[in-house]
Design an enzyme around this catalytic site. Structure first.
Site, short mmCIF file in Angstrom:
data_model
loop_
_atom_site.label_atom_id
_atom_site.label_comp_id
_atom_site.label_asym_id
_atom_site.label_seq_id
_atom_site.Cartn_x
_atom_site.Cartn_y
_atom_site.Cartn_z
N GLU A 123 0.80 -1.22 0.00
CA GLU A 123 0.00 0.00 0.00
C GLU A 123 0.84 1.27 0.00
OE1 GLU A 123 -4.10 -1.49 2.01
OE2 GLU A 123 -2.54 -0.90 3.38
N CYS A 143 6.37 -7.21 7.17
CA CYS A 143 7.52 -6.75 7.97
C CYS A 143 7.98 -7.90 8.85
CB CYS A 143 7.08 -5.56 8.84
SG CYS A 143 8.45 -4.76 9.71
N CYS A 147 6.28 -5.25 16.02
CA CYS A 147 5.90 -4.24 16.99
C CYS A 147 4.44 -4.52 17.35
CB CYS A 147 6.08 -2.85 16.40
SG CYS A 147 7.79 -2.58 15.89
N CYS A 150 1.40 -2.53 15.92
CA CYS A 150 1.38 -2.25 14.47
C CYS A 150 0.72 -3.39 13.71
CB CYS A 150 2.81 -2.05 13.98
SG CYS A 150 2.93 -1.90 12.19
N GLY A 212 6.67 -2.02 6.19
CA GLY A 212 8.03 -2.54 6.20
C GLY A 212 9.05 -1.69 6.94
N GLU A 213 10.21 -2.29 7.17
CA GLU A 213 11.32 -1.62 7.84
C GLU A 213 12.37 -1.26 6.76
OE1 GLU A 213 12.48 -0.28 10.81
OE2 GLU A 213 14.14 0.08 9.44
N SER A 244 11.99 6.41 8.15
CA SER A 244 11.63 6.05 9.52
C SER A 244 12.11 4.63 9.82
CB SER A 244 10.10 6.12 9.67
OG SER A 244 9.72 5.66 10.95
N SER A 266 11.39 5.38 15.51
CA SER A 266 10.20 4.95 16.26
C SER A 266 10.63 4.55 17.65
CB SER A 266 9.55 3.76 15.54
OG SER A 266 9.09 4.18 14.28
N LEU A 267 10.63 5.50 18.56
CA LEU A 267 11.14 5.24 19.91
C LEU A 267 10.05 4.60 20.78
CD1 LEU A 267 13.67 5.61 21.65
CD2 LEU A 267 12.75 7.79 22.42
N HIS A 268 8.95 5.27 20.94
CA HIS A 268 7.74 4.73 21.57
C HIS A 268 7.83 4.34 23.05
CE1 HIS A 268 6.19 4.81 17.58
NE2 HIS A 268 6.73 3.69 17.17
N ASN A 345 -3.58 4.17 16.52
CA ASN A 345 -4.70 3.82 15.64
C ASN A 345 -5.08 2.38 15.90
OD1 ASN A 345 -5.17 6.17 13.95
ND2 ASN A 345 -3.06 5.83 13.28
N CYS A 388 -1.52 5.52 10.21
CA CYS A 388 -0.28 4.85 10.59
C CYS A 388 -0.53 3.44 11.13
CB CYS A 388 0.39 5.60 11.73
SG CYS A 388 1.23 7.05 11.24
#
Ligand code: SAH
Ligand code: SF4
Length: 415
Positions: A123, A143, A147, A150, A212-213, A244, A266-268, A345, A388
């Site tokens: 996408e 991916c 996570c 996600c 994806g990463e 990212s 992407s720390l989070h 989300n 996201c």
């Protein structure tokens, strides 16, 4: 075009090899040029029979038409001699990812479900704002990282996207938005960059934040972004491109050196336990290592700050203490940084909930009072699952529909 220029002259073949894994094989034997740099196009032309000089000249012209003008047929390349055009058409194609479905959200966000030549779905999302338009580009189908918040992470990795499939997304978006430069039809030597201005364009920014990463598909992402950044290619400034990563520490320095775009991380979470849980790559590369790699990121400065993405998960990572720790860490490593607070989300079966608006506000205030910019991102395109971390639903739905169709066909064949 004289006949001799179509012949190979021994010893004059361009030595650049074309990496085959960067090309998706086609049933008709033709080679898709999208995703290839100029030298690789020249090498293919030489392999197909042009002498070295002609291969170089033709590759220069074709490259310009492909990436700068966005033409999709060799017949449109008006400065290439007429007999040469069918020669090119016989051997090469100018591909785009196939569009399976295009959706528009009530807020103007657009999402495309795309398909590779070997039938994998992925996408791409376009987010228009008052002062900019951001294209969210995918780097992989699925991916490998999981996570926990996600949706893409619940999907297994199908494969890396090729450079052509990555740059192809940007080209497709330009097709859809009608944004290829409309200069003169001939490539004149004296033409200047200003013949094609980006003024007034809708697509102004790119973020590698789709599926994806990107740093697990480093070479392909780098090669694609080089075509995007090249002044004779798509000519988008590296300052308008952001990559990212979830924290693939060993690849971050190379990303800075070899690509040089803005970095988002992407720390989070601010401590090991929580980050281990929600961003499992943290068990391999911990927060300290990650922040040190950020401090060492080539090109980071106050003018080009690193963005820390922080998804707001109710009761998990959203306390006042977390906010204070975030500020402390950023200061400890002297990072030129800003923080993007992303309301979580939700998706069906997700193990978390989004923090309350009041909590997000209080968290943002603490970070802001610590001297760090901390905007809260407005979720976009929620009605079409374009927000996201939601880039999975449509692909799954599609493959289900696909399966149903195949089952029906099978049944029909048996009947
Ligand atoms: N793999 C890369 C880039 C793609 S994800 C990365 O992880 O950085 C882009 C951003 O969306 C990341 O910050 C990711 O953590 C965030 N994200 C993923 N799922 C989300 C969700 N459900 N809600 C909000 N943000 C999410
Ligand atoms: Fe992969 Fe990024 Fe999703 Fe993590 S957040 S699973 S790295 S796409």
């Amino acid at each position: 075009m004289s006949a001799t220029s179509l012949m190979t002259i021994p010893g004059h073949v361009d030595p650049v090899t074309v990496p085959r894994d960067a090309i998706t094989a086609r049933d008709d034997g033709r080679v898709d040029l999208i995703g290839l740099p100029r030298a690789a196009i020249a090498a293919l032309f030489a392999e197909a029979g042009l002498d070295a000089k002609a291969a170089k000249l033709r590759s220069r012209q074709v490259y310009h038409w492909l990436y700068h003008r966005g033409v999709t047929e060799f017949e449109a390349m008006t400065d290439i001699a007429k007999p040469m055009r069918p020669w090119l058409t016989e051997r090469f194609v100018i591909g785009r990812p196939e569009v399976v479905e295009a959706q528009v959200s009530t807020d103007g966000t657009r999402k495309w479900l795309l398909r590779t030549a070997d039938a994998h779905d992925f996408e791409m999302v376009f987010i228009p704002d008052a002062d900019r338009g951001t294209l969210c580009v995918s780097s992989q189908v699925g991916c490998t990282l999981n996570c926990r918040f996600c949706h893409t992470g619940t999907m297994r990795l199908v494969r890396n996207l090729t450079p052509g499939e990555i740059v192809g997304q940007v080209m497709l978006a330009r097709d859809a938005l009608g944004e290829w430069p409309k200069g003169r039809m001939d490539v004149a030597e004296e033409e200047s960059e200003s013949d094609y201005t980006s003024d007034g364009r809708l697509l102004t920014n790119i973020v590698m934040m789709g599926m994806g990463e990107p740093l697990y598909n480093f070479e392909h992402v780098r090669d694609a972004l080089k075509l995007v950044m090249d002044g004779d290619g798509l000519a988008l400034s590296k300052r308008r491109i952001t990559l990212s990563t979830s924290g693939v520490v060993p690849m971050m320095a190379r990303a800075g050196e070899e690509i040089g775009v803005n970095l988002a991380v992407s720390l989070h979470a601010t401590n090991k336990d929580v980050r281990d849980e929600i961003v499992p790559i943290n068990r391999k590369y911990g927060i300290e290592e990650l922040l040190q790699a950020c401090a060492d990121y080539p090109g980071a400065s106050n003018a080009r700050r690193i963005t820390f993405e922080y998804v707001m998960l109710d009761g998990k990572n959203d306390s006042d203490a977390d906010a204070r720790e975030l500020v402390r860490l950023i200061k400890q490593y002297r990072l030129p940084a800003k923080v993007n607070l992303i309301p979580f989300n939700p998706w069906p079966g997700a193990p978390y909930e989004c923090s309350s608006p009041e909590r997000i506000k209080a968290f943002a205030q603490i970070v802001f009072d610590g001297g760090i910019s901390a905007p809260v991102r407005t979720p976009r395109g929620r009605d079409i699952d374009a927000a996201c971390g939601q880039l999975k639903t449509a692909a799954e739905k599609k493959s289900r529909a696909e399966l149903d169709r195949l089952a029906e066909e099978k049944q029909a064949a048996l009947d």
